[in-house]
Design a protein around this motif. Structure first.
Motif, PDB file in Angstrom:
ATOM      1  N   GLY A  43      -3.438  -8.922 -17.883  1.00  0.00           N
ATOM      2  CA  GLY A  43      -4.510  -9.865 -17.608  1.00  0.00           C
ATOM      3  C   GLY A  43      -5.740  -9.129 -17.131  1.00  0.00           C
ATOM      4  N   THR A  44      -6.728  -9.863 -16.626  1.00  0.00           N
ATOM      5  CA  THR A  44      -7.933  -9.264 -16.049  1.00  0.00           C
ATOM      6  C   THR A  44      -8.103  -9.786 -14.633  1.00  0.00           C
ATOM      7  N   ALA A  45      -8.617  -8.932 -13.757  1.00  0.00           N
ATOM      8  CA  ALA A  45      -8.686  -9.242 -12.331  1.00  0.00           C
ATOM      9  C   ALA A  45      -9.809 -10.216 -12.017  1.00  0.00           C
ATOM     10  N   THR A  46      -9.475 -11.287 -11.298  1.00  0.00           N
ATOM     11  CA  THR A  46     -10.490 -12.169 -10.747  1.00  0.00           C
ATOM     12  C   THR A  46     -11.159 -11.445  -9.576  1.00  0.00           C
ATOM     13  N   PRO A  47     -12.302 -11.939  -9.090  1.00  0.00           N
ATOM     14  CA  PRO A  47     -12.936 -11.283  -7.935  1.00  0.00           C
ATOM     15  C   PRO A  47     -12.000 -11.141  -6.733  1.00  0.00           C
ATOM     16  N   ALA A  48     -11.214 -12.174  -6.425  1.00  0.00           N
ATOM     17  CA  ALA A  48     -10.306 -12.101  -5.281  1.00  0.00           C
ATOM     18  C   ALA A  48      -9.192 -11.080  -5.533  1.00  0.00           C
ATOM     19  N   GLN A  49      -8.640 -11.076  -6.739  1.00  0.00           N
ATOM     20  CA  GLN A  49      -7.591 -10.114  -7.076  1.00  0.00           C
ATOM     21  C   GLN A  49      -8.140  -8.692  -7.065  1.00  0.00           C
ATOM     22  N   GLU A 108     -10.605  -7.518  -5.295  1.00  0.00           N
ATOM     23  CA  GLU A 108     -10.821  -7.094  -3.915  1.00  0.00           C
ATOM     24  C   GLU A 108      -9.514  -6.639  -3.278  1.00  0.00           C
ATOM     25  N   ALA A 109      -8.433  -7.391  -3.513  1.00  0.00           N
ATOM     26  CA  ALA A 109      -7.141  -7.037  -2.932  1.00  0.00           C
ATOM     27  C   ALA A 109      -6.610  -5.716  -3.481  1.00  0.00           C
ATOM     28  N   LEU A 110      -6.852  -5.452  -4.761  1.00  0.00           N
ATOM     29  CA  LEU A 110      -6.322  -4.251  -5.408  1.00  0.00           C
ATOM     30  C   LEU A 110      -7.270  -3.064  -5.332  1.00  0.00           C
ATOM     31  N   GLY A 111      -8.502  -3.290  -4.861  1.00  0.00           N
ATOM     32  CA  GLY A 111      -9.465  -2.203  -4.775  1.00  0.00           C
ATOM     33  C   GLY A 111      -9.985  -1.759  -6.132  1.00  0.00           C
ATOM     34  N   VAL A 112     -10.159  -2.719  -7.066  1.00  0.00           N
ATOM     35  CA  VAL A 112     -10.666  -2.414  -8.406  1.00  0.00           C
ATOM     36  C   VAL A 112     -11.867  -3.302  -8.693  1.00  0.00           C
ATOM     37  N   GLU A 113     -12.512  -3.066  -9.817  1.00  0.00           N
ATOM     38  CA  GLU A 113     -13.657  -3.880 -10.203  1.00  0.00           C
ATOM     39  C   GLU A 113     -13.200  -5.208 -10.808  1.00  0.00           C
ATOM     40  N   PRO A 114     -13.920  -6.300 -10.533  1.00  0.00           N
ATOM     41  CA  PRO A 114     -13.588  -7.568 -11.200  1.00  0.00           C
ATOM     42  C   PRO A 114     -13.608  -7.397 -12.720  1.00  0.00           C
ATOM     43  N   GLY A 115     -12.663  -8.026 -13.391  1.00  0.00           N
ATOM     44  CA  GLY A 115     -12.548  -7.895 -14.829  1.00  0.00           C
ATOM     45  C   GLY A 115     -11.723  -6.709 -15.280  1.00  0.00           C
ATOM     46  N   SER A 116     -11.269  -5.872 -14.324  1.00  0.00           N
ATOM     47  CA  SER A 116     -10.425  -4.731 -14.682  1.00  0.00           C
ATOM     48  C   SER A 116      -9.108  -5.224 -15.264  1.00  0.00           C
ATOM     49  N   PRO A 117      -8.504  -4.449 -16.179  1.00  0.00           N
ATOM     50  CA  PRO A 117      -7.182  -4.842 -16.676  1.00  0.00           C
ATOM     51  C   PRO A 117      -6.153  -4.731 -15.562  1.00  0.00           C
ATOM     52  N   GLU A 147       5.397 -13.573  -8.235  1.00  0.00           N
ATOM     53  CA  GLU A 147       4.376 -13.077  -9.138  1.00  0.00           C
ATOM     54  C   GLU A 147       3.724 -11.863  -8.495  1.00  0.00           C
ATOM     55  N   SER A 148       3.488 -10.806  -9.289  1.00  0.00           N
ATOM     56  CA  SER A 148       2.866  -9.596  -8.764  1.00  0.00           C
ATOM     57  C   SER A 148       1.755  -9.136  -9.694  1.00  0.00           C
ATOM     58  N   LEU A 149       0.794  -8.424  -9.110  1.00  0.00           N
ATOM     59  CA  LEU A 149      -0.339  -7.885  -9.859  1.00  0.00           C
ATOM     60  C   LEU A 149      -0.515  -6.421  -9.478  1.00  0.00           C
ATOM     61  N   ALA A 150      -0.760  -5.554 -10.465  1.00  0.00           N
ATOM     62  CA  ALA A 150      -1.028  -4.143 -10.221  1.00  0.00           C
ATOM     63  C   ALA A 150      -2.240  -3.725 -11.034  1.00  0.00           C
ATOM     64  N   GLY A 151      -3.057  -2.848 -10.459  1.00  0.00           N
ATOM     65  CA  GLY A 151      -4.285  -2.432 -11.110  1.00  0.00           C
ATOM     66  C   GLY A 151      -4.071  -1.344 -12.140  1.00  0.00           C
ATOM     67  N   PRO A 152      -5.143  -0.941 -12.829  1.00  0.00           N
ATOM     68  CA  PRO A 152      -5.038   0.082 -13.863  1.00  0.00           C
ATOM     69  C   PRO A 152      -4.600   1.425 -13.280  1.00  0.00           C
ATOM     70  N   HIS A 185       0.830  -1.195   0.000  1.00  0.00           N
ATOM     71  CA  HIS A 185       0.000   0.000   0.000  1.00  0.00           C
ATOM     72  C   HIS A 185       0.874   1.257   0.000  1.00  0.00           C
ATOM     73  N   ASP A 186       0.288   2.358  -0.470  1.00  0.00           N
ATOM     74  CA  ASP A 186       0.830   3.679  -0.181  1.00  0.00           C
ATOM     75  C   ASP A 186      -0.342   4.553   0.273  1.00  0.00           C
ATOM     76  N   GLU A 187      -0.164   5.892   0.294  1.00  0.00           N
ATOM     77  CA  GLU A 187      -1.216   6.765   0.806  1.00  0.00           C
ATOM     78  C   GLU A 187      -2.502   6.680  -0.010  1.00  0.00           C
ATOM     79  N   THR A 188      -2.398   6.260  -1.261  1.00  0.00           N
ATOM     80  CA  THR A 188      -3.562   6.226  -2.135  1.00  0.00           C
ATOM     81  C   THR A 188      -4.329   4.912  -2.056  1.00  0.00           C
ATOM     82  N   GLY A 189      -3.777   3.914  -1.390  1.00  0.00           N
ATOM     83  CA  GLY A 189      -4.441   2.622  -1.294  1.00  0.00           C
ATOM     84  C   GLY A 189      -3.547   1.492  -1.767  1.00  0.00           C
ATOM     85  N   PRO A 190      -4.131   0.340  -2.116  1.00  0.00           N
ATOM     86  CA  PRO A 190      -3.319  -0.797  -2.563  1.00  0.00           C
ATOM     87  C   PRO A 190      -2.577  -0.485  -3.856  1.00  0.00           C
ATOM     88  N   ILE A 191      -1.290  -0.800  -3.884  1.00  0.00           N
ATOM     89  CA  ILE A 191      -0.470  -0.628  -5.080  1.00  0.00           C
ATOM     90  C   ILE A 191      -0.418  -1.927  -5.869  1.00  0.00           C
TER      91      ILE A 191
END
Length: 246
Positions: free
Chosen positions: A191-197, A199-208, A228-233, A135-141
């Motif tokens: 890729g596209t975010a699964t529901p669990a991913q 939730e962890a990243l604070g994005v909508e499911p299916g987001s790039p 392995e790492s994942l980052a949201g849009p 995380h940083d000040e803006t939320g999950p990285i």
């Protein structure tokens, strides 16, 4: 005394100066960058050249302009495995001052095929797995998982704890085994975010999402970690290379 500009285009020297401060956390989200006039004066640049400094930082996703305020630091960064490893090796700290990690899980688990191949173990055999959300000040990285050979559970029991490890896992492994990261291989895809991913990243499911896989190896080329790492849009992944010519 003004910083010296020795080589490469002058404006890029200034960009690199501010980029480094943003990347290492010396300049934090919301901090105001100098105005064009101040940059021109401090660095002995033409007004148009100084303006190019701020436009470049905005183009790199490190800053934005606010009406009536000026240009502020607004990084949307996803620090890759290479960046974090080099930071740890040079400073002893794996996270920037404005970042922190929450360890979600730590323990033994069956190794998936790609992890088994990297670690040179049998697919489905037990491997040590650590999962975290940064995380940083803006939320999950980002969210990330690190995999190690199972024998490290006995050699470095701290890896089985969900408590944060000062200096990061590489420092614990080096203390326990004497092995130090020497080779870093990093790959990225989309890729596209699964529901669990999601939730962890604070994005909508299916987001790039940006998907990264990395391998840390010692000086002999033997694997230390598969990750392995994942980052949201909206998160920028940044690397910088200097090309030298004979």
């Amino acid at each position: 005394m003004s910083p010296r500009i020795e080589r490469t285009p002058p404006y890029m020297q200034v960009v690199q100066h501010f980029r480094k401060q943003i990347m290492d956390g010396s300049l934090k989200d919301g901090d105001r960058l100098p105005a064009v006039r101040q940059i021109a004066e401090d660095w002995n640049l033409a007004h148009a050249t100084a303006a190019k400094v701020l436009s470049t930082l905005r183009g790199e996703g490190l800053a934005e302009s606010l009406p009536g305020v000026g240009t502020i630091v607004r990084p949307r960064l996803h620090r890759g495995a290479t960046d974090r490893a080099l930071r740890m090796l040079s400073t002893g700290k794996i996270y920037a001052p404005n970042e922190y990690a929450v360890i979600k899980a730590a323990g033994l688990a069956p190794a998936p095929a790609w992890v088994a191949e990297v670690l040179d173990i049998e697919e489905g055999s037990q491997a040590l797995r650590r999962e975290r959300v940064t995380h940083d000040e803006t939320g999950p990285i980002s969210t990330s998982v690190s995999w190690f050979r199972a024998e490290l559970a006995e050699m470095a029991p701290a890896l089985l704890s969900t408590e944060r490890i000062p200096g990061g896992t590489p420092s614990v492994i080096e203390t326990a085994t004497g092995r130090r990261t020497h080779i870093i291989d990093e790959r990225k895809t989309v890729g596209t975010a699964t529901p669990a991913q999601a939730e962890a990243l604070g994005v909508e499911p299916g987001s790039p999402i940006l998907v990264g896989r990395n391998t840390y190896r010692d000086a002999e080329g033997e694997p230390i970690e598969a990750g392995e790492s994942l980052a949201g849009p909206g998160r920028w992944f940044s690397n910088r290379y200097e090309v030298t010519t004979p």
